[in-house]
Design a protein around this motif. Structure first.
Motif, PDB file in Angstrom:
ATOM      1  N   LEU A 256      -8.844  -3.443 -17.042  1.00  0.00           N
ATOM      2  CA  LEU A 256      -9.462  -2.568 -16.035  1.00  0.00           C
ATOM      3  C   LEU A 256      -8.538  -2.425 -14.842  1.00  0.00           C
ATOM      4  CD1 LEU A 256     -13.031  -4.167 -15.923  1.00  0.00           C
ATOM      5  CD2 LEU A 256     -12.414  -2.003 -17.037  1.00  0.00           C
ATOM      6  N   GLU A 257      -8.498  -1.223 -14.277  1.00  0.00           N
ATOM      7  CA  GLU A 257      -7.839  -1.040 -12.984  1.00  0.00           C
ATOM      8  C   GLU A 257      -8.941  -1.067 -11.946  1.00  0.00           C
ATOM      9  OE1 GLU A 257      -5.417   2.489 -13.138  1.00  0.00           O
ATOM     10  OE2 GLU A 257      -3.887   1.360 -14.233  1.00  0.00           O
ATOM     11  N   VAL A 258      -8.797  -1.950 -10.973  1.00  0.00           N
ATOM     12  CA  VAL A 258      -9.822  -2.077  -9.935  1.00  0.00           C
ATOM     13  C   VAL A 258      -9.303  -1.354  -8.688  1.00  0.00           C
ATOM     14  CG1 VAL A 258     -11.184  -3.718  -8.579  1.00  0.00           C
ATOM     15  CG2 VAL A 258     -10.422  -4.339 -10.899  1.00  0.00           C
TER      16      VAL A 258
ATOM     17  N   ALA B 286      -9.466  10.022  -0.647  1.00  0.00           N
ATOM     18  CA  ALA B 286      -8.167  10.617  -1.007  1.00  0.00           C
ATOM     19  C   ALA B 286      -8.106  10.699  -2.526  1.00  0.00           C
ATOM     20  CB  ALA B 286      -7.008   9.761  -0.486  1.00  0.00           C
ATOM     21  N   GLY B 287      -7.049  11.310  -3.022  1.00  0.00           N
ATOM     22  CA  GLY B 287      -6.749  11.311  -4.451  1.00  0.00           C
ATOM     23  C   GLY B 287      -7.899  11.758  -5.325  1.00  0.00           C
ATOM     24  N   SER B 288      -8.141  10.979  -6.385  1.00  0.00           N
ATOM     25  CA  SER B 288      -9.122  11.411  -7.394  1.00  0.00           C
ATOM     26  C   SER B 288     -10.556  11.424  -6.849  1.00  0.00           C
ATOM     27  CB  SER B 288      -9.038  10.516  -8.632  1.00  0.00           C
ATOM     28  OG  SER B 288      -9.501   9.221  -8.358  1.00  0.00           O
TER      29      SER B 288
ATOM     30  N   PHE C  69     -13.891   1.144 -11.074  1.00  0.00           N
ATOM     31  CA  PHE C  69     -13.194   0.555 -12.219  1.00  0.00           C
ATOM     32  C   PHE C  69     -12.740   1.667 -13.156  1.00  0.00           C
ATOM     33  CE2 PHE C  69     -16.295  -2.458 -10.645  1.00  0.00           C
ATOM     34  CZ  PHE C  69     -15.536  -3.611 -10.498  1.00  0.00           C
ATOM     35  N   TYR C  70     -11.511   1.559 -13.611  1.00  0.00           N
ATOM     36  CA  TYR C  70     -10.961   2.498 -14.594  1.00  0.00           C
ATOM     37  C   TYR C  70     -10.506   1.682 -15.799  1.00  0.00           C
ATOM     38  CZ  TYR C  70     -10.895   5.804 -10.728  1.00  0.00           C
ATOM     39  OH  TYR C  70     -11.278   6.628  -9.692  1.00  0.00           O
ATOM     40  N   LEU C  71     -10.773   2.207 -16.991  1.00  0.00           N
ATOM     41  CA  LEU C  71     -10.320   1.529 -18.203  1.00  0.00           C
ATOM     42  C   LEU C  71      -8.834   1.811 -18.401  1.00  0.00           C
ATOM     43  CD1 LEU C  71     -11.168  -0.075 -20.738  1.00  0.00           C
ATOM     44  CD2 LEU C  71     -11.516   2.121 -21.877  1.00  0.00           C
TER      45      LEU C  71
ATOM     46  N   ASP D 138      -6.393   3.344   0.243  1.00  0.00           N
ATOM     47  CA  ASP D 138      -6.965   2.810  -0.997  1.00  0.00           C
ATOM     48  C   ASP D 138      -5.891   2.012  -1.730  1.00  0.00           C
ATOM     49  OD1 ASP D 138      -5.327   4.693  -2.341  1.00  0.00           O
ATOM     50  OD2 ASP D 138      -6.925   6.169  -2.393  1.00  0.00           O
ATOM     51  N   PHE D 139      -6.279   1.266  -2.723  1.00  0.00           N
ATOM     52  CA  PHE D 139      -5.294   0.530  -3.528  1.00  0.00           C
ATOM     53  C   PHE D 139      -5.904   0.173  -4.869  1.00  0.00           C
ATOM     54  CE2 PHE D 139      -6.976  -3.841  -3.294  1.00  0.00           C
ATOM     55  CZ  PHE D 139      -7.819  -3.763  -2.203  1.00  0.00           C
ATOM     56  N   LYS D 140      -4.998  -0.173  -5.787  1.00  0.00           N
ATOM     57  CA  LYS D 140      -5.415  -0.598  -7.130  1.00  0.00           C
ATOM     58  C   LYS D 140      -4.918  -2.011  -7.363  1.00  0.00           C
ATOM     59  CE  LYS D 140      -2.744  -0.273 -10.420  1.00  0.00           C
ATOM     60  NZ  LYS D 140      -1.932  -0.927 -11.464  1.00  0.00           N
TER      61      LYS D 140
ATOM     62  N   PRO E  56       3.645  -0.179  -2.402  1.00  0.00           N
ATOM     63  CA  PRO E  56       3.318   1.234  -2.122  1.00  0.00           C
ATOM     64  C   PRO E  56       3.184   2.078  -3.403  1.00  0.00           C
ATOM     65  CG  PRO E  56       5.119   0.498  -0.728  1.00  0.00           C
ATOM     66  CD  PRO E  56       4.917  -0.576  -1.762  1.00  0.00           C
ATOM     67  N   ASP E  57       3.551   1.496  -4.558  1.00  0.00           N
ATOM     68  CA  ASP E  57       3.287   2.181  -5.839  1.00  0.00           C
ATOM     69  C   ASP E  57       1.789   2.144  -6.164  1.00  0.00           C
ATOM     70  OD1 ASP E  57       5.786   2.969  -6.574  1.00  0.00           O
ATOM     71  OD2 ASP E  57       5.946   1.687  -8.354  1.00  0.00           O
ATOM     72  N   THR E  58       1.097   1.131  -5.645  1.00  0.00           N
ATOM     73  CA  THR E  58      -0.301   0.902  -6.045  1.00  0.00           C
ATOM     74  C   THR E  58      -1.283   1.021  -4.869  1.00  0.00           C
ATOM     75  OG1 THR E  58      -0.037  -1.481  -5.733  1.00  0.00           O
ATOM     76  CG2 THR E  58       0.384  -0.641  -7.949  1.00  0.00           C
ATOM     77  N   CYS E  59      -0.738   1.400  -3.694  1.00  0.00           N
ATOM     78  CA  CYS E  59      -1.607   1.570  -2.502  1.00  0.00           C
ATOM     79  C   CYS E  59      -1.355   2.962  -1.913  1.00  0.00           C
ATOM     80  CB  CYS E  59      -1.211   0.603  -1.389  1.00  0.00           C
ATOM     81  SG  CYS E  59      -1.265  -1.132  -1.794  1.00  0.00           S
ATOM     82  N   ARG E  60      -2.348   3.486  -1.187  1.00  0.00           N
ATOM     83  CA  ARG E  60      -2.050   4.611  -0.291  1.00  0.00           C
ATOM     84  C   ARG E  60      -1.950   4.040   1.119  1.00  0.00           C
ATOM     85  NH1 ARG E  60      -5.243   7.881  -3.837  1.00  0.00           N
ATOM     86  NH2 ARG E  60      -3.860   9.489  -4.665  1.00  0.00           N
ATOM     87  N   LEU E  61      -0.791   4.262   1.743  1.00  0.00           N
ATOM     88  CA  LEU E  61      -0.541   3.748   3.087  1.00  0.00           C
ATOM     89  C   LEU E  61      -0.176   4.915   3.988  1.00  0.00           C
ATOM     90  CD1 LEU E  61       1.781   0.733   2.100  1.00  0.00           C
ATOM     91  CD2 LEU E  61      -0.641   0.642   2.696  1.00  0.00           C
TER      92      LEU E  61
ATOM     93  N   PHE F  76       6.175  10.810  -3.788  1.00  0.00           N
ATOM     94  CA  PHE F  76       6.761  11.209  -5.078  1.00  0.00           C
ATOM     95  C   PHE F  76       5.820  12.172  -5.809  1.00  0.00           C
ATOM     96  CE2 PHE F  76       6.874  10.051  -9.682  1.00  0.00           C
ATOM     97  CZ  PHE F  76       8.132  10.550  -9.997  1.00  0.00           C
ATOM     98  N   ARG F  77       4.522  11.817  -5.870  1.00  0.00           N
ATOM     99  CA  ARG F  77       3.559  12.680  -6.586  1.00  0.00           C
ATOM    100  C   ARG F  77       3.569  14.093  -6.002  1.00  0.00           C
ATOM    101  NH1 ARG F  77      -0.180   8.240  -5.535  1.00  0.00           N
ATOM    102  NH2 ARG F  77      -0.492   6.945  -7.378  1.00  0.00           N
ATOM    103  N   LEU F  78       3.609  14.188  -4.665  1.00  0.00           N
ATOM    104  CA  LEU F  78       3.472  15.492  -3.998  1.00  0.00           C
ATOM    105  C   LEU F  78       4.812  16.073  -3.562  1.00  0.00           C
ATOM    106  CD1 LEU F  78       0.462  14.426  -1.711  1.00  0.00           C
ATOM    107  CD2 LEU F  78       0.324  15.539  -3.952  1.00  0.00           C
TER     108      LEU F  78
HETATM  109  N1  UDP Z   1      -3.471   3.807  -8.659  1.00  0.00           N
HETATM  110  C1  UDP Z   1      -2.509   3.058  -9.303  1.00  0.00           C
HETATM  111  N2  UDP Z   1      -2.312   3.245 -10.646  1.00  0.00           N
HETATM  112  C2  UDP Z   1      -3.034   4.128 -11.367  1.00  0.00           C
HETATM  113  C3  UDP Z   1      -4.024   4.887 -10.716  1.00  0.00           C
HETATM  114  C4  UDP Z   1      -4.217   4.700  -9.361  1.00  0.00           C
HETATM  115  O1  UDP Z   1      -1.838   2.245  -8.683  1.00  0.00           O
HETATM  116  O2  UDP Z   1      -2.810   4.227 -12.595  1.00  0.00           O
HETATM  117  C5  UDP Z   1      -3.691   3.623  -7.210  1.00  0.00           C
HETATM  118  C6  UDP Z   1      -3.207   4.833  -6.411  1.00  0.00           C
HETATM  119  O3  UDP Z   1      -1.878   4.662  -5.990  1.00  0.00           O
HETATM  120  C7  UDP Z   1      -4.160   4.830  -5.227  1.00  0.00           C
HETATM  121  C8  UDP Z   1      -5.459   4.241  -5.798  1.00  0.00           C
HETATM  122  O4  UDP Z   1      -5.087   3.524  -6.969  1.00  0.00           O
HETATM  123  O5  UDP Z   1      -3.679   3.979  -4.220  1.00  0.00           O
HETATM  124  C9  UDP Z   1      -6.510   5.283  -6.131  1.00  0.00           C
HETATM  125  O6  UDP Z   1      -5.938   6.254  -6.983  1.00  0.00           O
HETATM  126  P1  UDP Z   1      -6.763   7.557  -7.399  1.00  0.00           P
HETATM  127  O7  UDP Z   1      -7.929   7.157  -8.214  1.00  0.00           O
HETATM  128  O8  UDP Z   1      -7.046   8.370  -6.172  1.00  0.00           O
HETATM  129  O9  UDP Z   1      -5.852   8.309  -8.412  1.00  0.00           O
HETATM  130  P2  UDP Z   1      -4.594   9.267  -8.208  1.00  0.00           P
HETATM  131  O10 UDP Z   1      -4.929  10.250  -7.151  1.00  0.00           O
HETATM  132  O11 UDP Z   1      -3.499   8.322  -7.821  1.00  0.00           O
HETATM  133  O12 UDP Z   1      -4.439   9.844  -9.558  1.00  0.00           O
END
Ligand code: UDP
Length: 248
Positions: A89-91, A98-100, A120-122, A175-177, A199-204, A218-220
């Motif tokens: 799971l991704e927590v 923000a984001g999704s 939670f994401y699978l 946010d962060f994962k 910073p790969d796994t957080c929004r700062l 990078f994404r944008l």
């Molecule tokens: N995130 C991550 N790995 C993933 C998906 C998300 O590290 O596979 C982090 C992402 O960087 C952000 C937070 O989890 O800090 C929430 O991401 P979101 O669900 O908004 O998804 P995204 O917009 O990144 O697709």
């Protein structure tokens, strides 16, 4: 500690066994990926930056009694960690929309949430890491009910601590994962924060200017990712003296 066998290679990291059964080496690569690896680029120095940043956050968490897999940094790109069975799971913890979350629910990006949200994401690339409910998590036995409540507590304590730490250098934790592992040192009985916090796994966001200093750059396509990560590392004075401007 010597590297022995490669046991896992992901998008951003490689894991090697060592002579100790319960300790492995985590190597940080320079690959940056987004959108389920549809976008990929080599960002020179990213692995070094994330190695130092993840060390910094994880060590601080260990020191206040939030258990992580981190043992010690070995060199510029590698750290020694406890071997874990990773929970699939991704927590995600969110403080600001923000984001999704903004996309899915139409909530304006930047809106402060009345209280932190835990999602939670699978972990399943073929299914695009779908959002899952607590009921699904327990029904499909991805974690037990007791583990789920422990994960909530770990996630929220981590959020409180990181929010304060980052606020001290004018960064807002949007946010962060995190990923959670069952530590093999404790025969899988103990949950620890695993993978990386960077910073790969957080929004700062810079608290004053709202400038993004995370993987969204990078994404944008909003500028130099390594400059953004270097800025975060420099706010905590983490890099060796000769690495402060351009990490390679
Ligand atoms: N995130 C991550 N790995 C993933 C998906 C998300 O590290 O596979 C982090 C992402 O960087 C952000 C937070 O989890 O800090 C929430 O991401 P979101 O669900 O908004 O998804 P995204 O917009 O990144 O697709």
């Amino acid at each position: 500690m010597k590297k022995k066998k490669k046991i896992y290679e992901g998008k951003a990291k490689v894991i090697y066994t060592t002579e100790k059964a319960n300790q492995v080496i985590q190597h940080f690569k320079d690959e940056a990926t987004a959108f389920n690896a549809k976008k990929m680029e080599i960002i020179e120095g990213k692995g070094v930056l994330n190695n130092f940043l993840s060390e910094f956050f994880m060590e601080k968490l260990n020191n206040i009694g939030i258990p992580t897999h981190f043992i010690k940094r070995l060199n510029m790109r590698e750290q020694l960690i406890e071997r874990c069975e990773i929970i699939p799971l991704e927590v995600v913890v969110r403080n600001i929309a923000a984001g999704s979350l903004s996309k899915r629910l139409g909530i304006t990006e930047g809106q402060k949430l009345p209280r932190p949200i835990v999602e939670f994401y699978l972990k399943n690339d073929d299914l695009n890491d779908p959002l899952v409910t607590e009921s699904q998590i327990v029904t499909f036995d991805w974690v037990s009910e007791a583990e789920l409540s422990e994960i909530f507590e770990l996630a929220l304590r981590t959020n409180d601590f990181l929010c304060g730490l980052l606020a001290g250098v004018n960064l807002t934790l949007v946010d962060f994962k995190i990923e959670i592992g069952r530590s093999l040192k404790y025969s899988g009985e103990k949950l620890v924060i695993a993978d990386e916090i960077s910073p790969d796994t957080c929004r700062l966001w810079d608290t004053k200017t709202k400038e993004r200093l995370d993987k969204d750059v990078f994404r944008l396509e909003q500028g130099s990712l390594s400059e953004a990560y270097t800025e975060v590392a420099n706010r905590f004075d983490l890099l060796p003296k000769n690495e402060k401007s351009a990490v390679k």
